[in-house]
Design a protein around this motif. Structure first.
Motif, PDB file in Angstrom:
ATOM      1  N   LYS A   1     -15.979   1.874   0.321  1.00 23.67           N
ATOM      2  CA  LYS A   1     -14.523   2.104   0.293  1.00 23.67           C
ATOM      3  C   LYS A   1     -13.900   2.224   1.674  1.00 23.67           C
ATOM      4  O   LYS A   1     -14.272   3.073   2.468  1.00 23.67           O
ATOM      5  N   PHE A   2     -12.965   1.329   1.931  1.00 25.09           N
ATOM      6  CA  PHE A   2     -12.098   1.322   3.095  1.00 25.09           C
ATOM      7  C   PHE A   2     -12.819   1.129   4.423  1.00 25.09           C
ATOM      8  O   PHE A   2     -12.233   1.345   5.473  1.00 25.09           O
TER       9      PHE A   2
ATOM     10  N   GLN B   1     -15.960  -4.523   3.582  1.00 30.63           N
ATOM     11  CA  GLN B   1     -15.503  -5.422   2.533  1.00 30.63           C
ATOM     12  C   GLN B   1     -16.682  -6.078   1.830  1.00 30.63           C
ATOM     13  O   GLN B   1     -17.687  -6.392   2.463  1.00 30.63           O
TER      14      GLN B   1
ATOM     15  N   TRP C   1     -13.828  -3.682  -1.872  1.00 35.81           N
ATOM     16  CA  TRP C   1     -14.641  -2.895  -0.938  1.00 35.81           C
ATOM     17  C   TRP C   1     -16.051  -2.679  -1.456  1.00 35.81           C
ATOM     18  O   TRP C   1     -16.241  -2.233  -2.568  1.00 35.81           O
TER      19      TRP C   1
ATOM     20  N   GLY D   1      -3.255  -3.056  -7.707  1.00 31.37           N
ATOM     21  CA  GLY D   1      -3.600  -3.440  -6.343  1.00 31.37           C
ATOM     22  C   GLY D   1      -3.442  -4.931  -6.125  1.00 31.37           C
ATOM     23  O   GLY D   1      -3.475  -5.716  -7.056  1.00 31.37           O
TER      24      GLY D   1
ATOM     25  N   ASP E   1      -9.002  -1.396 -10.750  1.00 26.92           N
ATOM     26  CA  ASP E   1      -8.326  -1.355  -9.463  1.00 26.92           C
ATOM     27  C   ASP E   1      -8.966  -2.356  -8.510  1.00 26.92           C
ATOM     28  O   ASP E   1     -10.199  -2.377  -8.375  1.00 26.92           O
ATOM     29  N   SER E   2      -8.145  -3.167  -7.865  1.00 23.54           N
ATOM     30  CA  SER E   2      -8.659  -4.219  -6.982  1.00 23.54           C
ATOM     31  C   SER E   2      -9.515  -3.662  -5.844  1.00 23.54           C
ATOM     32  O   SER E   2     -10.433  -4.337  -5.375  1.00 23.54           O
ATOM     33  N   ASP E   3      -9.245  -2.427  -5.401  1.00 19.22           N
ATOM     34  CA  ASP E   3     -10.065  -1.833  -4.332  1.00 19.22           C
ATOM     35  C   ASP E   3     -11.527  -1.713  -4.742  1.00 19.22           C
ATOM     36  O   ASP E   3     -12.422  -1.815  -3.903  1.00 19.22           O
ATOM     37  N   ASP E   4     -11.784  -1.508  -6.023  1.00 19.31           N
ATOM     38  CA  ASP E   4     -13.169  -1.380  -6.497  1.00 19.31           C
ATOM     39  C   ASP E   4     -13.934  -2.697  -6.399  1.00 19.31           C
ATOM     40  O   ASP E   4     -15.167  -2.693  -6.407  1.00 19.31           O
TER      41      ASP E   4
ATOM     42  N   ARG F   1     -17.236 -10.499  -4.799  1.00 18.00           N
ATOM     43  CA  ARG F   1     -15.994  -9.836  -5.199  1.00 18.00           C
ATOM     44  C   ARG F   1     -15.353 -10.574  -6.378  1.00 18.00           C
ATOM     45  O   ARG F   1     -15.002  -9.969  -7.394  1.00 18.00           O
TER      46      ARG F   1
ATOM     47  N   SER G   1       0.851  -1.179   0.000  1.00 22.59           N
ATOM     48  CA  SER G   1       0.000   0.000   0.000  1.00 22.59           C
ATOM     49  C   SER G   1       0.893   1.237   0.000  1.00 22.59           C
ATOM     50  O   SER G   1       1.827   1.337   0.789  1.00 22.59           O
TER      51      SER G   1
ATOM     52  N   SER H   1      -1.799   1.956  -8.234  1.00 20.77           N
ATOM     53  CA  SER H   1      -2.923   2.617  -8.922  1.00 20.77           C
ATOM     54  C   SER H   1      -2.429   3.747  -9.816  1.00 20.77           C
ATOM     55  O   SER H   1      -2.903   3.908 -10.946  1.00 20.77           O
TER      56      SER H   1
END
Length: 181
Positions: free
Chosen positions: A41-42, A45, A38, A69, A32-35, A51, A11, A16
């Motif tokens: 977001k943050f 999960q 999550w 990510g 992006d893996s965060d999309d 997912r 991180s 990104s």
């Protein structure tokens, strides 16, 4: 040309940022893996099955792509999707300074002592600081190294405090020099 590129690292390493910059120079869409990870977001999960379903759908439908990510652990079944993995590593002190600045940009005064997000930000920074020394039970260098050993595709390592443009040029050089596997 590699059509399915995954960029990973700790991180704050710039996955990104590099993904977005490369997507501006290549015919690839940036994901992006965060999309996928999550739901909110943050803070909340997304359930694992949902997912994986979402990310697989996009990886299969949107080629060529660049996925930034880490997906280690929850996305181990995705290894076969990649035909190039780019691993970013920068000194921990630089990475942590970037993260502090990003958290302030994201949450402003709320990220500072007395702010409503201060505890969350401090917990996140503590977690992020363990990357270089923690074992494979958490998102760490050891986990990433073990994960990359299981790949069937080449890994391009970009290490050090390189600018975004230096990283982009290194990747474009790699792709154009026939180092295709």
């Amino acid at each position: 040309m590699k059509r399915r590129i995954h960029i990973m690292g700790a991180s704050g390493a710039g996955t990104s940022t590099l993904g977005q910059a490369l997507a501006g120079r290549l015919p690839h869409v940036h994901l992006d893996s965060d999309d996928y990870f999550w739901e909110q977001k943050f803070s909340k999960q997304r359930e694992l099955t949902e997912r994986l379903g979402r990310i697989r759908h996009d990886l299969e439908q949107r080629v060529p792509w660049i996925l930034s990510g880490a997906v280690c652990g929850w996305g181990d079944s995705l290894r076969s999707y990649f035909d190039l993995v780019i691993f970013l590593r920068i000194p921990s002190s630089i990475r942590l300074e970037r993260l502090k600045a990003r958290e302030y940009e994201r949450y402003g005064q709320e990220s500072l002592p007395g702010g409503s997000r201060y505890g969350d930000v401090q917990a996140f920074l503590e977690w992020a600081s363990l990357y270089d020394t923690a074992g494979p039970e958490v998102r760490s260098l050891k986990l990433h190294e073990a994960w990359m050993r299981e790949l069937d595709c080449p890994v391009l390592r970009l290490e050090g405090d390189l600018s975004v443009e230096e990283r982009v040029e290194a990747v474009l050089n790699y792709l154009s020099c026939g180092k295709e596997g």
